[in-house]
Design a protein around this motif. Sequence first.
Motif, PDB file in Angstrom:
ATOM      1  N   LEU A  53       0.837  -1.207   0.000  1.00 20.86           N
ATOM      2  CA  LEU A  53       0.000   0.000   0.000  1.00 20.86           C
ATOM      3  C   LEU A  53       0.867   1.250   0.000  1.00 20.86           C
ATOM      4  CD1 LEU A  53      -2.667  -1.261   2.532  1.00 20.86           C
ATOM      5  CD2 LEU A  53      -3.055  -0.762   0.116  1.00 20.86           C
ATOM      6  N   PHE A  54       1.958   1.209   0.772  1.00 18.85           N
ATOM      7  CA  PHE A  54       2.860   2.371   0.832  1.00 18.85           C
ATOM      8  C   PHE A  54       3.416   2.665  -0.558  1.00 18.85           C
ATOM      9  CE2 PHE A  54       7.077   4.266   1.576  1.00 18.85           C
ATOM     10  CZ  PHE A  54       6.709   5.369   2.314  1.00 18.85           C
ATOM     11  N   GLU A  55       3.918   1.607  -1.219  1.00 21.96           N
ATOM     12  CA  GLU A  55       4.516   1.817  -2.543  1.00 21.96           C
ATOM     13  C   GLU A  55       3.472   2.316  -3.527  1.00 21.96           C
ATOM     14  OE1 GLU A  55       6.712  -1.694  -3.702  1.00 21.96           O
ATOM     15  OE2 GLU A  55       8.087  -1.512  -2.006  1.00 21.96           O
ATOM     16  N   HIS A  56       2.267   1.758  -3.423  1.00 24.36           N
ATOM     17  CA  HIS A  56       1.200   2.176  -4.347  1.00 24.36           C
ATOM     18  C   HIS A  56       0.841   3.650  -4.137  1.00 24.36           C
ATOM     19  CE1 HIS A  56      -2.272   1.582  -6.975  1.00 24.36           C
ATOM     20  NE2 HIS A  56      -2.907   2.388  -6.139  1.00 24.36           N
ATOM     21  N   GLY A  62       3.339  10.472  -6.657  1.00 19.40           N
ATOM     22  CA  GLY A  62       4.360  10.919  -7.612  1.00 19.40           C
ATOM     23  C   GLY A  62       3.730  11.252  -8.956  1.00 19.40           C
ATOM     24  N   MET A  63       2.779  10.401  -9.381  1.00 26.35           N
ATOM     25  CA  MET A  63       2.118  10.611 -10.673  1.00 26.35           C
ATOM     26  C   MET A  63       1.317  11.913 -10.647  1.00 26.35           C
ATOM     27  SD  MET A  63       0.631   7.220 -12.359  1.00 26.35           S
ATOM     28  CE  MET A  63      -1.067   7.444 -11.963  1.00 26.35           C
ATOM     29  N   PHE A  64       0.609  12.126  -9.523  1.00 27.37           N
ATOM     30  CA  PHE A  64      -0.200  13.340  -9.380  1.00 27.37           C
ATOM     31  C   PHE A  64       0.693  14.589  -9.454  1.00 27.37           C
ATOM     32  CE2 PHE A  64      -1.732  16.716  -6.584  1.00 27.37           C
ATOM     33  CZ  PHE A  64      -2.984  16.974  -7.131  1.00 27.37           C
ATOM     34  N   GLY A  69       3.042  19.203 -12.655  1.00 27.77           N
ATOM     35  CA  GLY A  69       4.309  19.877 -12.939  1.00 27.77           C
ATOM     36  C   GLY A  69       5.081  20.213 -11.678  1.00 27.77           C
ATOM     37  N   LEU A  70       4.842  19.452 -10.587  1.00 25.54           N
ATOM     38  CA  LEU A  70       5.520  19.741  -9.307  1.00 25.54           C
ATOM     39  C   LEU A  70       6.594  18.688  -9.030  1.00 25.54           C
ATOM     40  CD1 LEU A  70       2.270  20.491  -7.295  1.00 25.54           C
ATOM     41  CD2 LEU A  70       3.929  22.175  -8.071  1.00 25.54           C
ATOM     42  N   GLY A  71       7.574  19.054  -8.209  1.00 25.00           N
ATOM     43  CA  GLY A  71       8.673  18.134  -7.875  1.00 25.00           C
ATOM     44  C   GLY A  71       8.261  17.167  -6.782  1.00 25.00           C
ATOM     45  N   PRO A  72       9.094  16.138  -6.529  1.00 34.39           N
ATOM     46  CA  PRO A  72       8.746  15.102  -5.547  1.00 34.39           C
ATOM     47  C   PRO A  72       8.572  15.622  -4.123  1.00 34.39           C
ATOM     48  CG  PRO A  72      10.957  14.727  -6.497  1.00 34.39           C
ATOM     49  CD  PRO A  72      10.369  15.888  -7.220  1.00 34.39           C
ATOM     50  N   GLY A  73       9.203  16.774  -3.782  1.00 36.68           N
ATOM     51  CA  GLY A  73       9.093  17.277  -2.402  1.00 36.68           C
ATOM     52  C   GLY A  73       7.759  17.979  -2.140  1.00 36.68           C
TER      53      GLY A  73
END
Length: 307
Positions: A53-56, A62-64, A69-73
């Motif tokens: 579930l965590f990975e999903h 990340g996809m959202f 157009g935003l970075g991972p942070g």
Amino acid sequence: MPWEVLDWDRLLARQSIPPSGQAGNDRRWVHPLCDCTDLDETARSYCALSQVLFEHIQAMKGMFLRHQGLGPGAEADGTPFVIGITGSVAVGKSTTAKLLRKLLSHWPTSPRVDIVATDGFLLPRAQLEAKRLQHRKGFPESYDTDAIRNFLSKLKAGAAVIEVPVYSHELHDIVPGSTIRVEHPDILIFEGLNILQPGGIEGCGEYAPAISDHIDYAIYIDAEVEDIRRWYIQRFMGLRRHTSSTCEPVVANHARPSDAEATANAIWRNINELNLSENILPTLPLADLVLRKGANHEVQQVALRTA
Ligand SMILES: Nc1ncnc2c1ncn2[C@@H]1O[C@H](COP(=O)(O)OP(=O)(O)OP(=O)(O)O)[C@@H](O)[C@H]1O
Ligand SMILES: CC(C)(CO)[C@@H](O)C(=O)NCCC(=O)O
């Protein structure tokens, strides 16, 4: 249907959740939540599930963010993520929900996790009787489905507080005037028999939205019917011991245990097993993950839907 059977050792070796996010190495946290025989194995299997579930959820987030157009942070939009848990009456949905809540709330992201059961949306007993549905409890028509859809729409729309009615297994009825408050959790675990039912066609010929439209990840708990029947009877007999005779005539008015067991078997056969075969089991292929339990509630297999 293409399913991939999960290899727990490989998955846990990835350690995408640091050990501090696994509710600790001391497996005794499992015990107050379920009366299982092998603490280590139970903790390991539910930790593996928590990691899936965590990975999903991280991948979805990340996809959202990429889409925006935003970075991972960056922060995602804060819409609650809904994990659905379904399967037969007495297969262990509430117990699994509680085990998962414990694990999820230890994730490094410290999400706030709430649990809501569709039981609270059953029609009150008086209404079931007026509609002659008292022997269809748990079947799709015994729920206020509009209220379920309403609840999930409000949740997804970001409502700050939602009050949800409460069902009591002791009273076998909705508790009058009692509600639980759902206060914009990060993750909602939504458990019930009917959450993957198709929407159906409304009076005007249009498709009604399905409850599952609001579910982001669906888990189906599966087991041998004979094992589930045994768990149901055990729970019924346990509740009977704890129920005062003023509460529930169906359970408490059996002076002799053998009468109570006969009633439990009849309810299982005529209501719950029928519901399982007609309505619940047919939704298994719609789940994202199937958790298969053995005779002592041990997790035998976790399979992920790959297409
Ligand atoms: N992992 C487990 N270890 C031991 N006992 C368990 C486990 N999971 C469930 N049980 C027992 O099995 C019975 C059914 O479990 P539970 O109440 O969680 O089922 P449920 O699917 O939520 O039922 P319902 O649909 O009627 O609400 C209970 O008596 C519970 O204590
Ligand atoms: C409340 C439901 C329908 C679903 O959780 C179930 O636990 C239940 O009560 N089934 C009806 C049969 C019975 O009274 O046990």
